[in-house]
Design a protein around this motif. Structure first.
Motif, mmCIF file in Angstrom:
data_model
loop_
_atom_site.group_PDB
_atom_site.id
_atom_site.type_symbol
_atom_site.label_atom_id
_atom_site.label_comp_id
_atom_site.label_asym_id
_atom_site.label_seq_id
_atom_site.Cartn_x
_atom_site.Cartn_y
_atom_site.Cartn_z
ATOM 1 N N ARG A 130 0.843 -1.212 0.000
ATOM 2 C CA ARG A 130 0.000 0.000 0.000
ATOM 3 C C ARG A 130 0.879 1.264 0.000
ATOM 4 O O ARG A 130 1.789 1.385 0.806
ATOM 5 C CB ARG A 130 -0.851 -0.043 1.266
ATOM 6 C CG ARG A 130 -1.887 1.036 1.425
ATOM 7 C CD ARG A 130 -2.674 0.758 2.714
ATOM 8 N NE ARG A 130 -1.785 0.642 3.886
ATOM 9 C CZ ARG A 130 -1.363 1.670 4.613
ATOM 10 N NH1 ARG A 130 -1.724 2.877 4.296
ATOM 11 N NH2 ARG A 130 -0.590 1.479 5.662
ATOM 12 N N PRO A 131 0.623 2.213 -0.911
ATOM 13 C CA PRO A 131 1.460 3.422 -0.946
ATOM 14 C C PRO A 131 1.352 4.226 0.338
ATOM 15 O O PRO A 131 0.311 4.207 0.993
ATOM 16 C CB PRO A 131 0.876 4.241 -2.115
ATOM 17 C CG PRO A 131 -0.088 3.356 -2.799
ATOM 18 C CD PRO A 131 -0.480 2.265 -1.873
ATOM 19 N N ILE A 132 2.416 4.885 0.699
ATOM 20 C CA ILE A 132 2.421 5.750 1.880
ATOM 21 C C ILE A 132 2.813 7.151 1.449
ATOM 22 O O ILE A 132 3.846 7.330 0.794
ATOM 23 C CB ILE A 132 3.413 5.220 2.940
ATOM 24 C CG1 ILE A 132 2.949 3.842 3.416
ATOM 25 C CG2 ILE A 132 3.530 6.194 4.112
ATOM 26 C CD1 ILE A 132 3.836 3.232 4.481
ATOM 27 N N GLN A 133 2.017 8.133 1.779
ATOM 28 C CA GLN A 133 2.274 9.533 1.431
ATOM 29 C C GLN A 133 2.583 9.690 -0.050
ATOM 30 O O GLN A 133 3.423 10.506 -0.425
ATOM 31 C CB GLN A 133 3.444 10.081 2.262
ATOM 32 C CG GLN A 133 3.105 10.268 3.725
ATOM 33 C CD GLN A 133 4.347 10.549 4.557
ATOM 34 O OE1 GLN A 133 4.616 9.850 5.506
ATOM 35 N NE2 GLN A 133 5.095 11.569 4.191
ATOM 36 N N GLY A 134 1.922 8.867 -0.856
ATOM 37 C CA GLY A 134 2.127 8.983 -2.292
ATOM 38 C C GLY A 134 3.340 8.243 -2.831
ATOM 39 O O GLY A 134 3.575 8.225 -4.027
#
Lengths: 258, 162
Positions: free
Chosen positions: A215-219
């Motif tokens: 899952r991406p974090i902060q883009g």
């Protein structure tokens, strides 16, 4: 499509900013219209003018030095709680351990707090961002895997796999030591166009895992895999497809153990 | 600091000289470092460039040394003329001529050209960075390019005498 509709689309077309349907319509018009074709030719000629010449200014060495000096003087005395700094944390832990009465209580608490506030993925993204914004992107700058790999000798208790992926359009630009999940790790830095990829590598405790999008974090996009006894985390602002492509390209090699 | 070159390049093109550009790039880098804990965007380079741009305009406001003329984007119509392709083509290998042509653009055009052609930002990224509608970015870019084509093709040669 007539000329009046086509003209405002010519530059966006040259810039790669049009959607597929509009491109088809415009190309149909261009085949029939010499004036618009000429306008497109001039637009691409001008773009070529930027590509062919080095018009960009590079930051003077002095400026780089001044900023570094300024940052060091600001950062060193007062690390902020979220500014994750190894010496500070170890001091804290040592202090806790030396206090015999509370050691059994404080140490597990401090570790669990650390785990909860900084999951591994978040920690990796934070390291990545810091490497981009801060003063510590590369310890060893080289596109040569035979320079980067030996550089880690004696600095880590393992020998990280190092490979230049320039043939796959992910050139190696260097490496540095970093600190993730409570241990020293190797960070290899690769580039695709203007995107940097940080690849964190350390010996695996877990079983092999094929490159997996997290899952991406902060883009930021993350790909995790385990291969040849090494845990690998790649992080970048590059899109997911290309980051996975990078992971697959890298995972092909075997890690050398000392 | 891999984005420092990008920061300096934008600052240099905006400020027009080394000294001011270094001041702007340094102040912007330090601000970026101070605030990057709050950064939640996708593109740290674009974010740093936003700070460079704001720092530049703030320093102008403070010094009042150079006055920026307001642009009326509504009034901008794009002339639909096509310059001589052969002349244009023959001039594009001369970096000095191109530099002068870019430097002659109004700053609001210049910044968009630099962000698009040197920093490779998309229309949307430029619009976010400069806090402008995408349509305005596109029309300014078109105007800027038209002017560059004319300069390079030699159609503005008399301009200096005006």
């Amino acid at each position: 499509m007539n000329c009046q509709q086509a003209r405002p689309l010519i530059e966006p077309y040259a810039d790669g900013e049009l959607d597929a349907d509009t491109i088809l319509d415009l190309e149909k018009h261009l085949r029939e219209c010499t004036n618009c074709t000429l306008a497109l030719r001039n637009a691409t000629t001008l773009k070529k003018a930027f590509k062919q010449n080095s018009l960009s200014f590079s930051a003077p060495k002095d400026l780089r030095r001044r900023i570094k000096a300024e940052l060091h003087s600001r950062v060193a005395p007062a690390p902020q709680p979220n500014f994750w700094q190894t010496p500070w944390k170890w001091n804290w832990l040592t202090a806790a351990i030396s206090s015999v009465a509370t050691a059994s209580l404080v140490v597990p608490l401090s570790l669990s707090l650390h785990n909860r506030s900084q999951p591994l993925e978040q920690e990796i993204v934070s390291d990545h961002i810091r490497s981009l914004m801060g003063t510590h992107t590369l310890d060893v700058t080289s596109t040569d895997q035979h320079t980067v790999k030996p550089w880690f000798n004696g600095k880590l208790d393992f020998s990280p796999p190092v490979k230049d992926l320039a043939p796959q359009n992910f050139p190696l630009i260097g490496g540095r030591l970093d600190y993730v999940g409570g241990r020293s790790v190797a960070s290899l830095v690769f580039q695709r166009q203007k995107h940097l990829i940080n690849l964190f590598v350390w010996p695996a405790q877990e079983r092999d895992l094929k490159p997996t999008l997290i899952r991406p974090i902060q883009g930021y996009h993350l790909v995790h895999w385990v291969a040849a006894d090494m845990t690998c985390w790649a992080v970048s602002d590059l899109n997911e497809t290309e980051l996975l492509e990078f992971a697959h390209a890298f995972a092909d090699i075997k890690a050398a153990r000392p | 600091m891999p984005h420092l070159d990008a920061a300096y390049n934008l600052a240099r093109w905006l400020a027009g000289n080394d000294h001011d550009a270094e001041d702007v790039a340094q102040e912007a880098s330090l601000r970026a470092f101070k605030f990057f804990g709050n950064f939640r965007g996708e593109n740290p380079r674009a974010w740093l460039l936003t700070i460079v741009r704001n720092t530049f305009y703030n320093s102008l406001r403070k010094n009042r040394s150079e006055k920026i003329e307001e642009l009326d984007d509504e009034a901008l119509s794009i002339e639909d003329t096509t310059v001589n392709a052969e002349i244009l083509n023959s001039r594009i290998s001369d970096a000095e001529v191109i530099r002068r042509a870019i430097a002659a653009l109004p700053v609001q055009f210049r910044e968009i050209v630099v962000l698009r052609e040197m920093e490779g930002l998309s229309y949307k990224e430029i619009a976010d960075l400069a806090d402008l509608p995408v349509g305005t970015v596109m029309s300014r870019l078109a105007r800027a390019r038209k002017q560059l084509q004319k300069e390079l093709a030699g159609e503005f040669q008399q301009r200096g005498a005006q």
